[in-house]
Design a protein around this motif. Structure first.
Motif, mmCIF file in Angstrom:
data_model
loop_
_atom_site.group_PDB
_atom_site.id
_atom_site.type_symbol
_atom_site.label_atom_id
_atom_site.label_comp_id
_atom_site.label_asym_id
_atom_site.label_seq_id
_atom_site.Cartn_x
_atom_site.Cartn_y
_atom_site.Cartn_z
ATOM 1 N N CYS A 9 0.704 -1.440 0.083
ATOM 2 C CA CYS A 9 -0.353 0.415 0.134
ATOM 3 C C CYS A 9 0.455 0.945 0.471
ATOM 4 C CB CYS A 9 -1.435 -0.228 1.846
ATOM 5 S SG CYS A 9 -2.539 -1.319 0.883
ATOM 6 N N LEU A 14 1.009 2.430 -7.259
ATOM 7 C CA LEU A 14 0.372 3.138 -8.823
ATOM 8 C C LEU A 14 0.564 2.513 -10.217
ATOM 9 C CD1 LEU A 14 -1.088 5.822 -6.455
ATOM 10 C CD2 LEU A 14 -2.304 3.520 -7.557
ATOM 11 N N VAL A 17 -0.291 -1.069 -11.187
ATOM 12 C CA VAL A 17 -1.196 -0.908 -10.957
ATOM 13 C C VAL A 17 -1.654 -0.947 -12.486
ATOM 14 C CG1 VAL A 17 -3.056 -0.654 -10.081
ATOM 15 C CG2 VAL A 17 -1.673 -1.724 -8.673
ATOM 16 N N VAL A 42 -9.470 1.799 -11.507
ATOM 17 C CA VAL A 42 -8.740 0.831 -11.130
ATOM 18 C C VAL A 42 -8.129 1.475 -10.517
ATOM 19 C CG1 VAL A 42 -7.678 -1.230 -11.112
ATOM 20 C CG2 VAL A 42 -9.623 -1.093 -12.540
ATOM 21 N N ASP A 43 -6.957 2.317 -10.980
ATOM 22 C CA ASP A 43 -6.144 3.337 -10.212
ATOM 23 C C ASP A 43 -6.825 4.405 -9.691
ATOM 24 O OD1 ASP A 43 -3.609 4.526 -10.560
ATOM 25 O OD2 ASP A 43 -5.177 6.302 -10.645
ATOM 26 N N VAL A 46 -7.789 1.838 -6.106
ATOM 27 C CA VAL A 46 -6.606 1.708 -6.058
ATOM 28 C C VAL A 46 -6.060 2.428 -4.501
ATOM 29 C CG1 VAL A 46 -3.895 0.435 -6.157
ATOM 30 C CG2 VAL A 46 -5.895 0.191 -7.129
ATOM 31 N N PHE A 49 -8.348 2.668 -1.839
ATOM 32 C CA PHE A 49 -7.532 2.216 -0.456
ATOM 33 C C PHE A 49 -6.654 2.062 0.093
ATOM 34 C CE2 PHE A 49 -10.941 -1.667 -2.571
ATOM 35 C CZ PHE A 49 -10.850 -2.040 -1.481
ATOM 36 N N ILE A 50 -4.911 2.625 -0.682
ATOM 37 C CA ILE A 50 -4.364 2.960 -0.325
ATOM 38 C C ILE A 50 -3.984 3.677 0.558
ATOM 39 C CG2 ILE A 50 -1.769 3.508 -1.233
ATOM 40 C CD1 ILE A 50 -1.769 1.890 -3.708
ATOM 41 N N LEU A 62 -2.973 -4.981 -0.600
ATOM 42 C CA LEU A 62 -3.713 -5.127 -1.634
ATOM 43 C C LEU A 62 -3.898 -6.087 -2.726
ATOM 44 C CD1 LEU A 62 -4.640 -1.565 -2.560
ATOM 45 C CD2 LEU A 62 -5.662 -2.475 -1.087
ATOM 46 N N LEU A 64 -5.075 -7.441 -6.556
ATOM 47 C CA LEU A 64 -6.241 -7.742 -7.475
ATOM 48 C C LEU A 64 -5.880 -8.378 -8.222
ATOM 49 C CD1 LEU A 64 -4.531 -4.679 -7.026
ATOM 50 C CD2 LEU A 64 -5.316 -4.065 -8.974
ATOM 51 N N ILE A 77 -10.432 -6.133 -5.986
ATOM 52 C CA ILE A 77 -9.338 -5.610 -5.696
ATOM 53 C C ILE A 77 -9.693 -5.586 -3.972
ATOM 54 C CG2 ILE A 77 -8.488 -3.129 -4.709
ATOM 55 C CD1 ILE A 77 -10.041 -2.148 -7.305
ATOM 56 N N ASP A 79 -8.955 -5.607 0.236
ATOM 57 C CA ASP A 79 -7.397 -5.144 0.886
ATOM 58 C C ASP A 79 -6.894 -6.373 2.130
ATOM 59 O OD1 ASP A 79 -6.228 -4.039 3.431
ATOM 60 O OD2 ASP A 79 -8.124 -2.017 2.663
#
Length: 138
Positions: A9, A14, A17, A42-43, A46, A49-50, A62, A64, A77, A79
């Motif tokens: 995370c 990124l 990803v 998705v970016d 994510v 989440f981060i 994470l 994916l 995704i 966590d």
């Protein structure tokens, strides 16, 4: 076709990803517009989440998972942290003109994700937060 990626995370991951999602979709011969839209969605998830769920704690992870069938893309995704992160409102539909007039910044990401993807769902599984995204592809 399926593929899996685990990242720490950190915002530094990124780009990894984005590259992972782009490569996966291009291998399925999808057009550039769809690929770029899904990469953006998705970016955004994510990054949320981060930043919001894990406080950029690189000791948290994470996972994916991407699955592509002939006409459907499913993304999960998950966590691996201990904090459940389920947004109360996944997709507000703000008045963009008013938003710009007020000079506001941020807070538009999930609205964009909801416009790009056909389904956006957050839920809890095994004490972890999961975001499931799906899109029917032409």
């Amino acid at each position: 076709m399926t593929s899996h990626l685990r990242i720490a995370c950190s915002r530094h991951n990124l780009q990894q990803v984005r590259d992972f999602v782009r490569s996966f979709l291009m291998a399925g011969h999808r057009n550039d517009v769809i690929v770029n839209q899904v990469v953006l969605a998705v970016d955004e998830v994510v990054a949320n989440f981060i930043i919001h769920a894990n406080g950029e704690d690189a000791n948290q992870f994470l996972d994916l998972m991407l699955a592509l069938t002939e006409h459907r893309l499913d993304i999960e995704i998950e966590d691996q942290g201990h904090t459940i992160f389920i947004p109360s409102s996944v997709a507000p539909n703000p008045d963009m003109r008013e938003y710009i007039r007020q000079g506001r910044r941020g807070g538009m990401g999930m609205a964009l994700v909801s416009r790009i993807m056909d389904q956006v769902e957050f839920f809890e599984r095994d004490a972890h937060t999961v975001c499931h995204l799906s899109k029917t592809l032409g």
